[in-house]
Design an enzyme around this catalytic site. Structure first.
Site, PDB file in Angstrom:
ATOM      1  N   LYS A   8     -47.300  71.147   9.990  1.00  0.00           N
ATOM      2  CA  LYS A   8     -48.503  70.440  10.456  1.00  0.00           C
ATOM      3  C   LYS A   8     -48.288  68.975  10.089  1.00  0.00           C
ATOM      4  O   LYS A   8     -47.302  68.632   9.464  1.00  0.00           O
ATOM      5  CB  LYS A   8     -49.727  70.987   9.745  1.00  0.00           C
ATOM      6  CG  LYS A   8     -49.920  72.461  10.042  1.00  0.00           C
ATOM      7  CD  LYS A   8     -51.049  73.084   9.287  1.00  0.00           C
ATOM      8  CE  LYS A   8     -51.095  74.574   9.630  1.00  0.00           C
ATOM      9  NZ  LYS A   8     -51.832  75.368   8.698  1.00  0.00           N
ATOM     10  N   GLY A   9     -49.200  68.102  10.449  1.00  0.00           N
ATOM     11  CA  GLY A   9     -49.133  66.732   9.945  1.00  0.00           C
ATOM     12  C   GLY A   9     -48.323  65.770  10.776  1.00  0.00           C
ATOM     13  O   GLY A   9     -47.795  64.791  10.237  1.00  0.00           O
ATOM     14  N   ASP A  32     -33.261  78.411  13.833  1.00  0.00           N
ATOM     15  CA  ASP A  32     -33.198  78.773  15.257  1.00  0.00           C
ATOM     16  C   ASP A  32     -31.977  78.207  15.982  1.00  0.00           C
ATOM     17  O   ASP A  32     -31.609  78.689  17.052  1.00  0.00           O
ATOM     18  CB  ASP A  32     -34.457  78.301  15.989  1.00  0.00           C
ATOM     19  CG  ASP A  32     -35.715  79.001  15.508  1.00  0.00           C
ATOM     20  OD1 ASP A  32     -35.593  79.950  14.713  1.00  0.00           O
ATOM     21  OD2 ASP A  32     -36.811  78.595  15.915  1.00  0.00           O
ATOM     22  N   ARG A  80     -32.142 107.948  15.538  1.00  0.00           N
ATOM     23  CA  ARG A  80     -33.291 107.155  15.982  1.00  0.00           C
ATOM     24  C   ARG A  80     -32.849 105.870  16.667  1.00  0.00           C
ATOM     25  O   ARG A  80     -31.712 105.423  16.495  1.00  0.00           O
ATOM     26  CB  ARG A  80     -34.115 106.724  14.761  1.00  0.00           C
ATOM     27  CG  ARG A  80     -34.972 107.811  14.189  1.00  0.00           C
ATOM     28  CD  ARG A  80     -35.603 107.342  12.896  1.00  0.00           C
ATOM     29  NE  ARG A  80     -36.595 108.303  12.446  1.00  0.00           N
ATOM     30  CZ  ARG A  80     -37.012 108.388  11.189  1.00  0.00           C
ATOM     31  NH1 ARG A  80     -36.526 107.593  10.256  1.00  0.00           N
ATOM     32  NH2 ARG A  80     -37.924 109.272  10.867  1.00  0.00           N
ATOM     33  N   GLY A 140     -36.867  83.167  16.452  1.00  0.00           N
ATOM     34  CA  GLY A 140     -36.272  82.555  17.638  1.00  0.00           C
ATOM     35  C   GLY A 140     -37.345  82.423  18.686  1.00  0.00           C
ATOM     36  O   GLY A 140     -37.634  83.373  19.410  1.00  0.00           O
ATOM     37  N   ARG A 141     -37.996  81.269  18.702  1.00  0.00           N
ATOM     38  CA  ARG A 141     -39.164  81.084  19.579  1.00  0.00           C
ATOM     39  C   ARG A 141     -38.757  80.955  21.044  1.00  0.00           C
ATOM     40  O   ARG A 141     -39.197  81.697  21.894  1.00  0.00           O
ATOM     41  CB  ARG A 141     -39.925  79.816  19.182  1.00  0.00           C
ATOM     42  CG  ARG A 141     -40.441  79.833  17.780  1.00  0.00           C
ATOM     43  CD  ARG A 141     -40.986  78.467  17.419  1.00  0.00           C
ATOM     44  NE  ARG A 141     -42.309  78.253  17.972  1.00  0.00           N
ATOM     45  CZ  ARG A 141     -43.417  78.787  17.485  1.00  0.00           C
ATOM     46  NH1 ARG A 141     -43.365  79.573  16.440  1.00  0.00           N
ATOM     47  NH2 ARG A 141     -44.588  78.526  18.024  1.00  0.00           N
ATOM     48  N   ARG A 152     -38.212 103.362  15.379  1.00  0.00           N
ATOM     49  CA  ARG A 152     -38.829 102.630  14.270  1.00  0.00           C
ATOM     50  C   ARG A 152     -38.612 101.141  14.472  1.00  0.00           C
ATOM     51  O   ARG A 152     -37.697 100.730  15.187  1.00  0.00           O
ATOM     52  CB  ARG A 152     -38.183 103.038  12.936  1.00  0.00           C
ATOM     53  CG  ARG A 152     -38.423 104.479  12.541  1.00  0.00           C
ATOM     54  CD  ARG A 152     -39.861 104.696  12.085  1.00  0.00           C
ATOM     55  NE  ARG A 152     -40.079 106.042  11.584  1.00  0.00           N
ATOM     56  CZ  ARG A 152     -40.462 107.085  12.313  1.00  0.00           C
ATOM     57  NH1 ARG A 152     -40.647 106.942  13.611  1.00  0.00           N
ATOM     58  NH2 ARG A 152     -40.662 108.263  11.762  1.00  0.00           N
TER      59      ARG A 152
HETATM   60  O1  F6P Z   1     -38.848  77.179  13.896  1.00  0.00           O
HETATM   61  C1  F6P Z   1     -38.412  78.061  12.942  1.00  0.00           C
HETATM   62  C2  F6P Z   1     -39.224  79.286  12.894  1.00  0.00           C
HETATM   63  O2  F6P Z   1     -38.516  80.068  12.020  1.00  0.00           O
HETATM   64  C3  F6P Z   1     -39.475  79.999  14.235  1.00  0.00           C
HETATM   65  O3  F6P Z   1     -38.413  80.794  14.661  1.00  0.00           O
HETATM   66  C4  F6P Z   1     -40.729  80.780  13.927  1.00  0.00           C
HETATM   67  O4  F6P Z   1     -41.446  81.090  15.088  1.00  0.00           O
HETATM   68  C5  F6P Z   1     -41.472  79.836  13.065  1.00  0.00           C
HETATM   69  O5  F6P Z   1     -40.515  79.114  12.347  1.00  0.00           O
HETATM   70  C6  F6P Z   1     -42.459  80.504  12.134  1.00  0.00           C
HETATM   71  O6  F6P Z   1     -43.102  79.544  11.393  1.00  0.00           O
HETATM   72  P1  F6P Z   1     -44.272  79.776  10.334  1.00  0.00           P
HETATM   73  O7  F6P Z   1     -44.553  81.223  10.247  1.00  0.00           O
HETATM   74  O8  F6P Z   1     -43.743  79.226   9.057  1.00  0.00           O
HETATM   75  O9  F6P Z   1     -45.415  79.003  10.820  1.00  0.00           O
END
Ligand code: F6P
Length: 363
Positions: A77-78, A142, A177, A185-186, A281
């Protein structure tokens, strides 16, 4: 001619990762030889806006090479250009760059070394446009930052994924299983791709390649026909099936990127069980991938990045980011670093290699 750099500010922005302390150490230890002092700014850009910082001396960085996290604190943030303020129960966005400029002056800073990922580099670019001297160091598990072959932190995250898959392999095999592992990885699937290859996943699902559910089930059946009654699926948190959207946990408007991801692993596991009949699982690795000690590769890379950044400061290489090119650290413009996200492509060598050893991407 730019003025000789005497005082450096250093901050760690965005999500933390292994290697941040190694970079801070790599910056601080050689600083003395350049006749520079180092000010550590606390909690990323929050501290830069709010005026929170502490002096960093050699004694502060002694023994932190292998320590995870960051001695400075970090925050996603920030952003000074999008500073969220709560007014009458609503979040209003304000610009706090004047506060940053005042703090730069009050602290007598000649340059700022900003250690962070894409969000941090965007802010660094904007600070540069405001006339502040900024040098970037590329961090993120990432590995999605453009213009560098690798960010530090990625190797450590891949190590965690690979170890988890090794462990899950034995239990998946004993119980016949399917085990789904959700990794971070967004928008980029580098962790799932590299971790999946290293840990012997049978299916890798990443944000760049929208997958077909049918192809996922097909791969599990194919393995059964070969006598393999278990499968490992490595899915990135931002992966989505064709025509579907990313699975979100929620939105946090105070974050630089408001989306909070999570839940795709559970969805993949439920659908596999319902459509293949195979007991399934799920394990979500989450912040385990960001914690703990950096791998030797990341310790070396982070130390190189830190030492190189201070050298860049001594040569007034402002508006630039240290970047790994092959085996050498060079510098590139921050503009280049933020131009695009570095994404996995169809012709990425690791994708071709994964396919050649029988891994399916569900496409
Ligand atoms: O950008 C790095 C990362 O690890 C992403 O892959 C993930 O979505 C995010 O940080 C999660 O961030 P936080 O849970 O700390 O807000």
């Amino acid at each position: 001619m730019s003025k000789k750099v005497r005082r450096i500010g250093v901050l760690t922005g965005g999500g933390d990762c292994p290697g941040l302390n190694a970079v801070i150490r790599g910056v601080t230890k050689p600083a003395q030889d350049y006749g520079m002092s180092v000010l550590g700014i606390l909690d990323g850009f929050e501290g830069l806006v709010e005026g929170r910082a502490k002096e960093i001396k050699n004694s502060n960085v002694s023994g932190i090479l292998a320590q995870g996290g960051t001695i400075l604190g970090s925050s996603n943030k920030g952003d000074p250009f999008h500073w969220p303020v709560e007014k009458n129960g609503k979040i209003v966005i304000e610009n706090r760059v004047e506060a940053v400029k005042r703090n730069f002056e009050a602290w007598n800073l000649d340059t700022l070394i900003a250690i962070g990922g894409d969000g941090t580099m965007h802010i660094s670019q904007e600070l540069g446009e405001e006339g502040l001297n900024v040098i970037g160091v590329p961090k993120t598990i990432d590995n999605d930052l453009n213009a560098t072959d690798q960010t530090f932190g990625h190797d450590s995250a891949v190590f965690v994924v690979s170890e988890a898959l090794d462990r899950l392999h034995t239990t998946a095999s004993s119980h016949h299983r399917v085990i789904v592992v959700e990794v971070m990885g967004r928008y980029a699937g580098w962790i799932a791709l590299h971790g999946g290859i290293a840990g012997g996943a049978d299916i890798i699902l990443i944000p760049e390649f929208s997958y077909s559910w049918e192809k996922v089930y097909e791969q599990i059946h194919k393995r059964e026909l070969m006598g393999k009654k278990f499968s490992l699926v490595c899915v990135a948190e931002g992966a989505k099936a064709i025509g579907e959207t990313m699975v979100l946990k929620g939105n946090d408007l105070k974050r630089t990127d408001p989306k909070r991801l999570g839940g795709i692993g559970e969805l993949v596991a439920q659908n596999i069980e319902a459509n293949t009949g195979r007991e399934t699982r799920v394990t979500v690795l989450g912040h385990l991938q960001r914690g703990g000690s950096p791998t030797p590769f990341d310790r070396i890379l982070s130390t190189k990045y830190g030492a190189y950044a201070i050298e860049m400061a001594s040569k007034s290489k402002f508006g630039r980011m240290a970047a790994l090119k092959g085996t050498e650290i060079k510098h590139v413009s921050i503009d280049e670093a933020v131009a695009n996200l570095k994404l996995v492509k169809e012709d990425t060598q690791a994708v071709e290699v994964a396919k050649s050893v029988g891994i399916s991407f569900g496409v």
